[in-house]
Design an enzyme around this catalytic site. Structure first.
Site, PDB file in Angstrom:
ATOM      1  N   GLY A 114       0.828  -1.201   0.000  1.00 20.46           N
ATOM      2  CA  GLY A 114       0.000   0.000   0.000  1.00 20.46           C
ATOM      3  C   GLY A 114       0.857   1.244   0.000  1.00 20.46           C
ATOM      4  N   GLU A 115       0.209   2.371  -0.305  1.00 16.78           N
ATOM      5  CA  GLU A 115       0.953   3.623  -0.378  1.00 16.78           C
ATOM      6  C   GLU A 115       0.098   4.758   0.148  1.00 16.78           C
ATOM      7  OE1 GLU A 115       3.834   6.032  -3.525  1.00 16.78           O
ATOM      8  OE2 GLU A 115       2.625   4.330  -4.184  1.00 16.78           O
TER       9      GLU A 115
ATOM     10  N   TYR B 214       2.954  10.011   2.517  1.00 22.76           N
ATOM     11  CA  TYR B 214       4.383  10.073   2.808  1.00 22.76           C
ATOM     12  C   TYR B 214       5.055   8.705   2.838  1.00 22.76           C
ATOM     13  CZ  TYR B 214       3.467  14.863   4.359  1.00 22.76           C
ATOM     14  OH  TYR B 214       3.101  16.177   4.417  1.00 22.76           O
TER      15      TYR B 214
ATOM     16  N   THR C 253       5.203   4.256   1.997  1.00 19.80           N
ATOM     17  CA  THR C 253       4.839   3.059   1.247  1.00 19.80           C
ATOM     18  C   THR C 253       5.152   1.853   2.122  1.00 19.80           C
ATOM     19  OG1 THR C 253       5.446   4.161  -0.822  1.00 19.80           O
ATOM     20  CG2 THR C 253       5.185   1.766  -0.892  1.00 19.80           C
ATOM     21  N   VAL C 254       4.232   0.897   2.145  1.00 20.45           N
ATOM     22  CA  VAL C 254       4.421  -0.301   2.962  1.00 20.45           C
ATOM     23  C   VAL C 254       4.671  -1.504   2.056  1.00 20.45           C
ATOM     24  CG1 VAL C 254       3.412  -1.847   4.690  1.00 20.45           C
ATOM     25  CG2 VAL C 254       2.969   0.611   4.802  1.00 20.45           C
TER      26      VAL C 254
ATOM     27  N   LYS D 100       7.769  -0.305   6.474  1.00 18.46           N
ATOM     28  CA  LYS D 100       7.068   0.974   6.298  1.00 18.46           C
ATOM     29  C   LYS D 100       8.102   2.027   5.924  1.00 18.46           C
ATOM     30  CE  LYS D 100       3.515   3.711   8.638  1.00 18.46           C
ATOM     31  NZ  LYS D 100       2.688   3.780   9.876  1.00 18.46           N
TER      32      LYS D 100
ATOM     33  N   ASP E 103      -6.390   6.713  17.517  1.00 16.59           N
ATOM     34  CA  ASP E 103      -6.833   6.376  16.162  1.00 16.59           C
ATOM     35  C   ASP E 103      -7.256   4.914  16.080  1.00 16.59           C
ATOM     36  OD1 ASP E 103      -7.451   6.885  13.517  1.00 16.59           O
ATOM     37  OD2 ASP E 103      -5.428   6.469  12.789  1.00 16.59           O
TER      38      ASP E 103
END
EC number: 2.7.11.22
Length: 496
Positions: free
Chosen positions: A172-173, A176, A178-179, A194, A286
């Protein structure tokens, strides 16, 4: 005898003045005399004793094997010569003239020793030759383990280096970051990488710094483990343990119907991890299903501490732009910045309801709509149910209809009376009235899990107990299981 005392005194003076002690390695060198006797003149009382070159020798050994001094008795005659120099001797005395150094054998260091000393995973694979190097010189065992020494030792093993990890798939992205799914060369285990891009003008995002600073101090079975931090000129990479999916994907795979026993296990683990955070004075801020990761065993772990922060005092003012809208409490929605650990407890209630019913409790798209959903189920607050609410300007502006509270059991029929009671105590308008994480995990709803589950050390999984087992889901889908047999990893929200 007087003459012998004079000889010994002069010999002592010679040793003190002949050569200083080298302190370059942090400890005094061991000084001894060579095997040969002292070859002084015939009148030792008239001149200082001369020691031939090579008679004084310094022995410097490694710190890990300090030499042992062994004194060997020598026979000396009245003329000051040893029996080796003169065959005739009238009066014999013993004097520790010859000193021979004996080194202890090097300490045998094992992988287990290093793992324990540096707090490494048990399955770590050390670089080739690392154990042999430590056997010869082992500063991490011979000195107090300072932060700098530990950092150097970890770097030698391979931590803090990009080449230690292999990128496999992009998961995923965000704005700031990208994983990636990755693999550690040190353990051969899967990891989540990460990768946070560093802007030259701004540096590292404050959320990344916050996540690192908090996670490195949080050690708990129900909090995701931060394995490594890699800082380069262009990026900051956080290396996390890899978990199979998040709670949102687990719900999707179950057709939004989770076995109620498993709901209880997941909720208990969420409360257990959160109670630990709150004891450490850390607010997550969160909580949502996407930030709760689950592995094949059923272990649930809190993740994505990008919005978390350390709480200094309960009345400290914080931002009210935290917590995804669906899981945001009404006091925060109405602009309150005066909160403490109770901000997380509303989110726990929403997640509990979602696990029990398969749908979000308050799915609003705006703040106004979110509050409308809340008041329609829990009732529109009054001065009696929420003292001071009528003086809140935002509340007056919205001018909500006067809803009456509805029974939560009518919305979550799978809950028993204990479950409904716990949900009610979590979903209180005022933060100060919400049950704490510590009290919630002791609620009668969890009685069926037994007493031993409350006595586990922080770092021990609840599944270490034989009586605690995840039950098979009736409607589980197999689409999330790739060919490798490992479920797909659901990317943690990477938006900062």
């Amino acid at each position: 005898m007087d003459r012998m005392k004079k000889i010994k005194r002069q010999l002592s003076m010679t040793l003190r003045g002949g050569r200083g002690i080298d302190k370059t390695n942090g400890v005094p060198e061991q000084i001894g005399l060579d095997e040969s006797g002292g070859g002084g003149g015939s009148d030792l009382g008239e001149a200082p004793t001369r020691i031939a070159p090579g008679e004084l020798r310094s022995v410097r050994g490694p710190l890990s094997s300090a030499p042992e001094i062994v004194h060997e008795d020598m026979k000396m005659g009245s003329d000051g010569e040893s029996d080796q120099a003169s065959a005739t001797s009238s009066d014999e005395v013993q004097s520790p003239v010859r000193v021979r150094m004996r080194n202890h054998p090097p300490r045998k260091i094992s992988t287990e020793d290093i793992n324990k000393r540096l707090s490494l995973p048990a399955d770590i694979r050390l670089p080739e030759g690392y154990l042999e190097k430590l056997t010869l010189n082992s500063p991490i065992f011979d000195k107090p383990l300072s932060r700098r020494l530990r950092r150097v030792s970890l770097s030698e093993i391979g931590f803090g280096k990009l080449e230690t990890y292999i990128k496999l798939d992009k998961l995923g992205e965000g704005t700031y970051a990208t994983v990636y799914k990755g693999k550690s060369k040190l353990t051969d285990n899967l990891v989540a990488l990460k990768e946070i891009r560093l802007e030259h003008e701004e540096g590292a995002p404050c959320t990344a710094i916050r996540e690192v600073s908090l996670l490195k101090d949080l050690k708990h079975a129900n909090i995701v483990t931060l394995h490594d931090i890699i800082h380069t000129e262009k990026s900051l990479t956080l290396v996390f343990e890899y978990l199979d999916k998040d709670l949102k994907q687990y719900l999707d795979d179950c057709g939004n119907v989770i076995n109620m026993h498993n709901v209880k296990l997941f909720l208990f683990q969420l409360l257990r991890g959160l109670a630990y955070c709150h004891r450490q004075k850390v607010l997550h801020r969160d909580l949502k299903p996407q930030n709760l990761l689950i592995n094949e065993r059923g272990e649930l772990k809190l993740a994505d501490f990008g919005l978390a922060r350390a709480k200094s005092i309960p009345t400290k003012t914080y931002s009210n732009e935290v917590v995804t809208l669906w899981y945001r409490p009404p006091d925060i929605l109405l602009g309150s910045t005066d909160y403490s650990t109770q901000i997380d407890m509303w989110g726990v209630g929403c997640i509990f309801y979602e696990m029990a019913t398969g749908r979000p409790l308050f799915p609003g798209s705006t703040v106004e709509e979110q509050l409308h959903f809340i008041f329609r189920i829990l009732g529109t607050p009054t001065e009696e149910t929420w003292p001071g609410i009528l003086s809140n300007e935002e509340f007056r502006t919205y001018n909500y209809p006067k809803y009456r509270a509805e029974a939560l059991l009518s919305h979550a029929p799978r809950l028993d009376s204990d479950g409904a009671d716990l949900l009610t105590k979590l979903l209180q308008f005022e933060g100060r009235n919400r049950i704490s994480a510590e009290d919630a995990r002791k609620h009668p709803f969890f009685l069926s899990l037994g007493e031993r589950i409350h006595k586990l050390p922080d770092t021990t999984s609840i599944f270490a107990l034989k009586e605690v087992q995840l039950q098979k889901e009736a409607n589980i889908r197999s689409t999330s299981m790739p060919d490798s047999g490992r479920p797909a990893f659901r990317v943690v929200d990477t938006e900062f």
